[in-house]
Motif scaffolding. Structure first.
Motif, PDB file in Angstrom:
ATOM      1  N   GLY A  21       0.819  -1.084   0.037  1.00 53.38           N
ATOM      2  CA  GLY A  21      -0.095   0.087   0.072  1.00 53.38           C
ATOM      3  C   GLY A  21       0.963   1.318   0.158  1.00 53.38           C
ATOM      4  N   LEU A  22       0.255   2.421  -0.193  1.00 56.80           N
ATOM      5  CA  LEU A  22       0.856   3.520  -0.345  1.00 56.80           C
ATOM      6  C   LEU A  22       0.127   4.597   0.297  1.00 56.80           C
ATOM      7  CD1 LEU A  22       3.377   5.283  -1.338  1.00 56.80           C
ATOM      8  CD2 LEU A  22       2.266   5.429  -3.482  1.00 56.80           C
ATOM      9  N   LEU A  23       0.631   5.398   1.427  1.00 52.08           N
ATOM     10  CA  LEU A  23      -0.202   6.680   1.882  1.00 52.08           C
ATOM     11  C   LEU A  23       0.606   7.887   1.989  1.00 52.08           C
ATOM     12  CD1 LEU A  23      -2.763   7.183   3.360  1.00 52.08           C
ATOM     13  CD2 LEU A  23      -1.717   6.169   5.342  1.00 52.08           C
ATOM     14  N   SER A  24       0.473   8.714   1.377  1.00 49.12           N
ATOM     15  CA  SER A  24       1.158  10.075   1.367  1.00 49.12           C
ATOM     16  C   SER A  24       0.247  11.138   1.787  1.00 49.12           C
ATOM     17  CB  SER A  24       1.867  10.303  -0.115  1.00 49.12           C
ATOM     18  OG  SER A  24       2.620   9.411  -0.570  1.00 49.12           O
ATOM     19  N   PHE A  25       0.984  12.019   2.669  1.00 55.02           N
ATOM     20  CA  PHE A  25       0.425  13.106   3.421  1.00 55.02           C
ATOM     21  C   PHE A  25       1.103  14.310   2.650  1.00 55.02           C
ATOM     22  CE2 PHE A  25      -0.811   9.933   6.176  1.00 55.02           C
ATOM     23  CZ  PHE A  25      -1.964   9.919   6.288  1.00 55.02           C
ATOM     24  N   GLU A  26       0.571  15.281   2.468  1.00 53.65           N
ATOM     25  CA  GLU A  26       1.421  16.641   1.818  1.00 53.65           C
ATOM     26  C   GLU A  26       0.630  17.654   2.256  1.00 53.65           C
ATOM     27  OE1 GLU A  26       2.196  16.470  -2.289  1.00 53.65           O
ATOM     28  OE2 GLU A  26       2.771  14.516  -2.183  1.00 53.65           O
ATOM     29  N   ARG A  27       1.406  19.018   2.497  1.00 48.54           N
ATOM     30  CA  ARG A  27       0.646  20.397   2.803  1.00 48.54           C
ATOM     31  C   ARG A  27      -0.117  20.834   1.456  1.00 48.54           C
ATOM     32  NH1 ARG A  27      -0.383  21.388   7.774  1.00 48.54           N
ATOM     33  NH2 ARG A  27      -0.212  23.508   7.945  1.00 48.54           N
ATOM     34  N   VAL A  28      -1.151  21.145   1.534  1.00 53.16           N
ATOM     35  CA  VAL A  28      -2.081  21.673   0.310  1.00 53.16           C
ATOM     36  C   VAL A  28      -2.763  22.879   0.646  1.00 53.16           C
ATOM     37  CG1 VAL A  28      -3.821  21.284  -1.579  1.00 53.16           C
ATOM     38  CG2 VAL A  28      -1.962  19.561  -0.875  1.00 53.16           C
ATOM     39  N   THR A  29      -2.569  23.931   0.189  1.00 56.03           N
ATOM     40  CA  THR A  29      -3.274  25.134   0.663  1.00 56.03           C
ATOM     41  C   THR A  29      -3.391  25.256   2.362  1.00 56.03           C
ATOM     42  OG1 THR A  29      -5.637  24.221   0.639  1.00 56.03           O
ATOM     43  CG2 THR A  29      -4.494  25.401  -1.269  1.00 56.03           C
ATOM     44  N   GLY A  30      -2.066  24.930   2.903  1.00 57.68           N
ATOM     45  CA  GLY A  30      -2.165  25.167   4.347  1.00 57.68           C
ATOM     46  C   GLY A  30      -2.425  24.106   5.197  1.00 57.68           C
ATOM     47  N   LYS A  31      -2.953  22.937   4.718  1.00 53.39           N
ATOM     48  CA  LYS A  31      -3.827  21.778   5.432  1.00 53.39           C
ATOM     49  C   LYS A  31      -2.697  20.475   5.248  1.00 53.39           C
ATOM     50  CE  LYS A  31      -8.237  23.499   6.069  1.00 53.39           C
ATOM     51  NZ  LYS A  31      -9.731  23.201   6.038  1.00 53.39           N
ATOM     52  N   THR A  32      -2.928  19.685   5.962  1.00 56.70           N
ATOM     53  CA  THR A  32      -2.385  18.324   5.698  1.00 56.70           C
ATOM     54  C   THR A  32      -3.406  17.607   5.047  1.00 56.70           C
ATOM     55  OG1 THR A  32      -1.107  18.340   7.720  1.00 56.70           O
ATOM     56  CG2 THR A  32      -1.583  16.024   6.863  1.00 56.70           C
ATOM     57  N   HIS A  84      -1.659 -17.401   7.077  1.00 57.70           N
ATOM     58  CA  HIS A  84      -0.278 -17.833   6.608  1.00 57.70           C
ATOM     59  C   HIS A  84       0.006 -17.475   5.082  1.00 57.70           C
ATOM     60  CE1 HIS A  84       3.219 -20.296   6.969  1.00 57.70           C
ATOM     61  NE2 HIS A  84       2.945 -20.607   5.981  1.00 57.70           N
ATOM     62  N   GLY A  85       0.994 -16.650   4.910  1.00 54.71           N
ATOM     63  CA  GLY A  85       1.169 -16.342   3.530  1.00 54.71           C
ATOM     64  C   GLY A  85       0.687 -14.894   3.192  1.00 54.71           C
ATOM     65  N   ASP A  86      -0.271 -14.257   3.902  1.00 58.04           N
ATOM     66  CA  ASP A  86      -0.733 -12.816   3.891  1.00 58.04           C
ATOM     67  C   ASP A  86       0.336 -12.003   4.394  1.00 58.04           C
ATOM     68  OD1 ASP A  86      -3.305 -13.523   3.050  1.00 58.04           O
ATOM     69  OD2 ASP A  86      -4.160 -13.219   4.841  1.00 58.04           O
ATOM     70  N   ARG A  87       0.455 -10.900   3.391  1.00 56.63           N
ATOM     71  CA  ARG A  87       1.564  -9.926   3.409  1.00 56.63           C
ATOM     72  C   ARG A  87       1.091  -8.666   3.458  1.00 56.63           C
ATOM     73  NH1 ARG A  87       6.394 -10.237   5.425  1.00 56.63           N
ATOM     74  NH2 ARG A  87       7.547  -8.624   4.757  1.00 56.63           N
ATOM     75  N   ILE A  88       1.270  -7.794   4.368  1.00 58.83           N
ATOM     76  CA  ILE A  88       1.014  -6.341   4.202  1.00 58.83           C
ATOM     77  C   ILE A  88       2.117  -5.379   4.042  1.00 58.83           C
ATOM     78  CG2 ILE A  88      -0.113  -4.387   5.540  1.00 58.83           C
ATOM     79  CD1 ILE A  88      -2.021  -6.130   6.893  1.00 58.83           C
ATOM     80  N   ASP A  89       2.181  -4.799   2.860  1.00 54.77           N
ATOM     81  CA  ASP A  89       3.666  -3.941   2.680  1.00 54.77           C
ATOM     82  C   ASP A  89       2.903  -2.372   2.618  1.00 54.77           C
ATOM     83  OD1 ASP A  89       6.003  -5.452   2.563  1.00 54.77           O
ATOM     84  OD2 ASP A  89       4.409  -6.498   0.874  1.00 54.77           O
ATOM     85  N   LEU A  90       3.351  -1.651   3.433  1.00 53.52           N
ATOM     86  CA  LEU A  90       2.945  -0.193   3.553  1.00 53.52           C
ATOM     87  C   LEU A  90       3.873   0.899   3.645  1.00 53.52           C
ATOM     88  CD1 LEU A  90       0.469   1.782   3.591  1.00 53.52           C
ATOM     89  CD2 LEU A  90       0.317   1.513   5.888  1.00 53.52           C
ATOM     90  N   ASP A  91       4.000   1.764   2.583  1.00 55.98           N
ATOM     91  CA  ASP A  91       4.859   2.910   2.583  1.00 55.98           C
ATOM     92  C   ASP A  91       3.892   4.047   2.933  1.00 55.98           C
ATOM     93  OD1 ASP A  91       7.227   1.483   1.842  1.00 55.98           O
ATOM     94  OD2 ASP A  91       6.678   1.530  -0.297  1.00 55.98           O
ATOM     95  N   VAL A  92       4.331   4.790   3.978  1.00 57.91           N
ATOM     96  CA  VAL A  92       3.827   5.969   4.435  1.00 57.91           C
ATOM     97  C   VAL A  92       4.976   7.351   4.243  1.00 57.91           C
ATOM     98  CG1 VAL A  92       2.874   7.335   6.342  1.00 57.91           C
ATOM     99  CG2 VAL A  92       2.548   4.612   6.017  1.00 57.91           C
ATOM    100  N   SER A  93       4.494   8.476   3.625  1.00 52.23           N
ATOM    101  CA  SER A  93       5.353   9.431   3.524  1.00 52.23           C
ATOM    102  C   SER A  93       4.583  10.697   4.291  1.00 52.23           C
ATOM    103  CB  SER A  93       5.472   9.880   2.117  1.00 52.23           C
ATOM    104  OG  SER A  93       6.095  11.142   2.026  1.00 52.23           O
TER     105      SER A  93
END
Length: 180
Positions: free
Chosen positions: A1-12, A73-82
């Motif tokens: 998975g992928l989850l990215s947070f950025e500042r846009v118009t002064g808000k997360t 068994h065998g399930d995998r969660i890969d998560l990249d958070v920025s």
């Protein structure tokens, strides 16, 4: 998975939200502020009280949810958070992460597992506060967590990583095969 947070118009804001089975990401519409509003009477709240949250006090929440209630068994969660510069986010889980019994607990080649990689930018804040991990009898689980904070020391991290002894009500106490 992928989850990215950025500042846009002064808000997360969440700018990227991607997940695949067995992970689902949920972002509720509420935000947390640094202001204590517990004593405020909702019957007398003014328009000022419902104005948008001040950018320096808000924090965006995200929930990690497991389909089926747990990992097989065998399930995998890969998560990249920025978490971008100046952003604040809280990652929580809807319930405890359950790791079900492995069909062959001696076969450790394909354990259930999670790999979490987080990058927190300058002035960023990340709190990872999931519910506990519960490994059932004869389960095999592998977890990796890697967090990179801003090199200038301006970012912050709160990390809670905890587990239960198992399903105590069923007499399972520390009876998983492997936890790493």
């Amino acid at each position: 998975g992928l989850l990215s947070f950025e500042r846009v118009t002064g808000k997360t804001v969440a700018t990227k939200v991607q997940s695949t089975f067995p992970l689902r990401l949920m972002l509720p519409k509420h935000r947390t502020t640094g202001e204590d509003t517990s004593s405020r009477d909702p019957r007398t709240a003014s328009a000022k009280d419902t104005d948008p949250i001040e950018p320096d006090k808000e924090c965006l929440w995200a929930y990690l949810i497991n389909f089926g209630g747990g990992l097989l068994h065998g399930d995998r969660i890969d998560l990249d958070v920025s978490v971008g510069d100046g952003c604040s986010s809280i990652l929580a889980s809807q319930g405890s992460t359950k790791v079900y019994k492995s069909p062959n607990p001696l076969n450790r080649n394909t354990p259930a597992g999670q790999c979490l990689t987080c990058n927190v930018g300058k002035g960023g804040f990340l709190a990872m506060i999931p519910q506990p991990l519960t490994c059932f009898k004869d389960s095999v689980y592998e977890q990796r967590q890697r967090v990179s904070l801003a090199p200038d020391g301006s970012s912050s991290l709160v990390l809670l990583d905890w587990l239960t002894a198992g399903r105590m009500s069923r007499g399972e106490s520390w009876e998983f095969q492997e936890l790493s």
